[in-house]
Each structure stands twice: as structure tokens, then as C-alpha cells.
Scaffold this active site. Structure first.
Site, PDB file in Angstrom:
ATOM      1  N   TYR A 135       0.853  -1.183   0.000  1.00 48.71           N
ATOM      2  CA  TYR A 135       0.000   0.000   0.000  1.00 48.71           C
ATOM      3  C   TYR A 135       0.892   1.237   0.000  1.00 48.71           C
ATOM      4  O   TYR A 135       1.913   1.287   0.695  1.00 48.71           O
ATOM      5  CB  TYR A 135      -0.922  -0.027   1.214  1.00 48.71           C
ATOM      6  CG  TYR A 135      -1.632   1.273   1.507  1.00 48.71           C
ATOM      7  CD1 TYR A 135      -2.381   1.921   0.522  1.00 48.71           C
ATOM      8  CD2 TYR A 135      -1.562   1.844   2.764  1.00 48.71           C
ATOM      9  CE1 TYR A 135      -3.024   3.115   0.788  1.00 48.71           C
ATOM     10  CE2 TYR A 135      -2.213   3.030   3.047  1.00 48.71           C
ATOM     11  CZ  TYR A 135      -2.936   3.665   2.048  1.00 48.71           C
ATOM     12  OH  TYR A 135      -3.577   4.845   2.326  1.00 48.71           O
ATOM     13  N   LYS A 225     -11.460  -1.487   5.538  1.00 48.46           N
ATOM     14  CA  LYS A 225     -11.847  -2.118   4.276  1.00 48.46           C
ATOM     15  C   LYS A 225     -12.865  -3.238   4.504  1.00 48.46           C
ATOM     16  O   LYS A 225     -13.973  -2.985   4.949  1.00 48.46           O
ATOM     17  CB  LYS A 225     -10.601  -2.603   3.545  1.00 48.46           C
ATOM     18  CG  LYS A 225      -9.456  -1.579   3.496  1.00 48.46           C
ATOM     19  CD  LYS A 225      -9.855  -0.227   2.922  1.00 48.46           C
ATOM     20  CE  LYS A 225      -8.674   0.662   2.566  1.00 48.46           C
ATOM     21  NZ  LYS A 225      -7.867   1.129   3.704  1.00 48.46           N
TER      22      LYS A 225
END
Length: 405
Positions: A135, A225
Site C-alpha cells: 500500500y 476495508k
């Protein structure tokens, strides 16, 4: 069919769980097993920041104990920065799903990763070995050395050679953000030797893989998420053994990166539908990946072998036109929600990574990342088809006044 989970111990309900349970069952019941005995069905939300106690000597002893090993406090809570009963329920549930002794929740995924780095740095182990891509903000945190760490980037085959006496952590993300590249976790764990392996499991979730079964010692989630699953909560969590969890709690207490109780409640609720959501979205994602792979407007499609709800694809045309052309799909950063999101990593999630490093990790300028939600596949495809524009050789549609002239 779900496979039974192992019997990792979590104190909130050891006295009521008597046999291993399947993932779907744990998702619904873990962290909630004591409710019926209290005459409750939904878990309560404890919003207190502080808690009364008339025995200050006993409080001093408990705080001294926490300072020693970071163990969860027995009895009545003391202060919200030390722990919260609602958040503890989520931690218990996530530990059960990941098959670990413990889990420690934080205000965000980056706060969770920061705590891990601080724990290792405090032990004099400031060096990190990492595999790209990660990420974008994780990449930046390591590369910039903002917490005093030093990183060596390598491919999986080079991990052993990259280790040093002061290496405190090896970090990988699989499937990786945003290319969905996968690594052999068992082989990576073997290459780490005695150095703890941290796996970012945000994309896969425990529904698709449990990294500790492959040798990882820490499992990181951006709980914002899939664990939350509805785009309305921000959180991070690390699943690990109790020794590491105690140190993480101490860092959380010292730095204040605590999770709000309401967020803990929403995350616990989100876990109850996690297996259903991930499997349904994964089926749609696999269908869309196949259609995109056969489409001449798409150069390449990335879809992991373990499945999942994430699809990345490189277009022949302008990726920004696709972002601007969607209607049903939401053009936005983040992922894992019940609705489908699409974004251009080179512009947003990985913009902070040096351009050469970004491209070297496979994050090209024409790459799009899509988080598939729970909409009907035909509606999603119709939206993508429009956004991708005309197919090669297909005549452009003229305006009505042009067609009539």
C-alpha cells in the site's frame, strides 16, 4: 463448506466455546458468546472514557502490571486509552478468525503499522526488509524513515540475503495493493528465519487466507476495508501472539492511537457478514475479470489465484477517461465496501511513492484498481463497458443533429 478453525485461546469466551467452529460460525458468534447469559442479544456499546474505582491501591497494582507486559487488565476498565470492552469484543473476534492468540485494534491501519515498527525499534531492531508493492502509505512510511526505521526493498527470493543483525521485521502484502501480485507465504516465512514476518492481509481477509498458518507471526489489516465492509468506519488491527500484543498495547497507550468504541461496535457487526460479503463479491469479481481479459480495450488483467473481490487492469486508452466515465461505480479511493469503487493508483493511493519505484513494482500509469461490491454483475459490466469507450473498429456514435445531416 467452511473448514473448522483451530482452538486459539481468547479469554472472553473460553468458558462457553467447547469445540472448534467453522469460519462462518465464528464470524457470527466470536466476541459475542457471553451475551445470552447476560440477557443480551446485540453487543452493548460502552462509550465511557473513564471508570470509577474506590480502591486506588488496587488500581496502582493493575497499572504496574500493565506497564510490565501490556497484558489486558482484569476486572473493571480504568481509562479508555488502556482499553475498552466494546473494542475488546472486536479484538477477540478477529483473533479467532485469524487463528491467533490475540489482536490489538487501532484508530487506522497506518496507526497499527506504526505501532509494530515502534515496538521493534524500541528493541533496537530498526531495520525492515520489505517486498514491493505495498500500500502506498506503507511504502512511504518505510522509505521515508519517519519512525527511525531503515528499509531494504527486495523480491521474495532475496529476503534471506537482505537480513541483518538489526532486522526486526519482514513485511509483505499478498495479494498486493494494487497489482494483486501474490507471494508464497510459506517460502517467505522460511526465508525470514527467526525474524518475525508481518503480512498485510487486508485484500484477502481470513476468509481467503490465514497467514499464521503459513508461518507469519503478525497479520495486519486496514479494518476500514473488508472487516468493516460498509465504508463508514476507519480502523486498523494487528493479529498476533500475546507477547507481541502486550507490547502493542503499551505503544497504543503511550501514543494514543486508540479505536473509538462505536468503531469497534461497527467492526464487530461487519465481521458477522464478512464471509458472505467476500464470497459474493469474489464471484462477481471473477466474472468481471474474465470479461475484461477478453476485451480488446484492456491490455492486461490482474486477478489473484486465491480469488477475492479486487480486480486490477491496464487499459490501452486513457485510464482517466474511464475514471471520469463511470456512473454506477464510484470513483474513489479505498476498497472493501458493499458498493464498487474504482481508482487510478498512480494518481491517488500510490502517488506518494517515487514514480520510478512505483513503476518498478508494476504500478503503471494505465493501471486501474477496482474493488467489486455486491451489485448485480450485469449492471456493473454495463457501466464498465460504457466507461471503457468505443471498441477498436467500432464507429463513434454521432450526435443526433450530425446523424440527420
Amino acid at each position: 463448506m467452511d473448514t473448522p478453525l483451530d482452538s486459539a485461546s481468547t479469554p472472553a469466551y473460553d468458558d462457553v466455546r467447547t469445540a472448534p467452529r467453522a469460519l462462518a460460525t465464528e464470524a457470527v458468534h466470536a466476541g459475542r458468546d457471553d451475551l445470552a447469559r447476560q440477557g443480551l442479544h446485540a453487543p452493548p456499546i460502552d462509550l465511557s472514557t473513564t471508570y470509577p474505582s474506590y480502591d486506588s491501591r488496587a488500581e496502582a497494582a493493575r497499572i504496574d502490571a500493565f506497564a510490565t507486559d501490556g497484558a489486558e487488565l482484569d476486572g473493571t476498565p480504568v481509562y479508555g486509552r488502556l482499553g475498552n470492552p466494546t473494542v475488546a469484543r472486536f479484538e477477540t473476534a478477529l483473533a479467532r478468525l485469524e487463528g491467533t492468540e490475540s489482536a490489538v485494534a487501532f484508530a487506522s491501519g497506518m496507526a497499527a503499522l506504526s505501532a509494530v515498527l515502534l515496538v521493534r525499534s524500541a528493541m533496537g531492531l530498526r531495520h525492515v526488509v520489505a517486498v514491493r508493492p505495498l500500500y502506498g502509505c506503507s511504502d512511504h512510511l518505510l522509505t521515508a524513515g519517519l519512525l527511525g526505521t531503515e528499509v531494504t526493498w527486495t523480491d521474495p527470493a532475496g529476503i534471506t540475503d537482505a537480513l541483518r543483525p538489526d532486522t526486526g521485521l519482514v513485511m509483505v502484502e499478498t495479494p498486493a495493493n494494487p497489482t494483486l501480485a501474490e507471494v508464497d507465504l510459506r517460502a517467505v516465512a522460511h526465508a525470514c528465519g527467526s525474524v518475525p514476518l508481518l503480512v498485510d492481509n487486508t485484500f484477502a481477509t481470513p476468509v481467503l487466507q490465514r497467514p499464521t498458518e503459513q508461518g507469519a507471526r503478525l497479520v495486519l489489516h486496514s479494518a476500514t476495508k473488508y472487516l468493516g465492509g460498509h465504508g463508514d468506519v476507519m480502523a486498523g488491527v494487528v493479529a498476533c501472539d500475546e507477547e507481541l500484543a502486550g507490547r502493542l498495547r503499551q505503544v497504543r497507550f503511550a501514543t494514543g492511537g486508540v479505536l473509538h468504541p462505536l468503531a469497534g461496535y461497527l467492526l464487530l457487526r461487519g465481521l458477522s457478514t464478512l464471509p458472505v460479503r467476500v464470497r459474493a463479491a469474489s464471484a462477481t469479481a471473477a466474472d468481471l475479470a474474465a470479461r475484461l481479459a477478453a476485451d480488446p480495450r484492456v491490455e492486461r488483467v490482474h486477478y489473484p489465484s486465491i480469488g477475492g473481490a479486487m480486480v486490477s487492469f491496464e487499459v490501452h486508452g486513457d485510464p482517466h477517461a474511464v475514471i471520469g466515465g463511470v456512473g454506477l461505480i464510484t470513483p474513489a479511493v479505498s476498497l472493501g465496501s458493499v458498493d464498487t469503487l474504482i481508482q487510478h493508483p498512480a494518481s491517488i493511493s500510490h502517488r506518494i511513492v517515487d514514480a520510478d519505484d512505483r513503476r518498478g513494482a508494476g504500478v503503471g500509469d494505465r493501471l486501474l484498481r477496482m474493488s467489486v461490491g455486491l451489485e448485480d454483475v450485469e449492471d456493473l459490466w454495463a457501466d464498465l463497458d460504457r466507461a471503457l469507450g468505443a471498441r477498436p473498429g467500432q464507429p463513434q456514435v454521432k450526435g443526433l443533429h450530425q446523424a440527420m445531416s
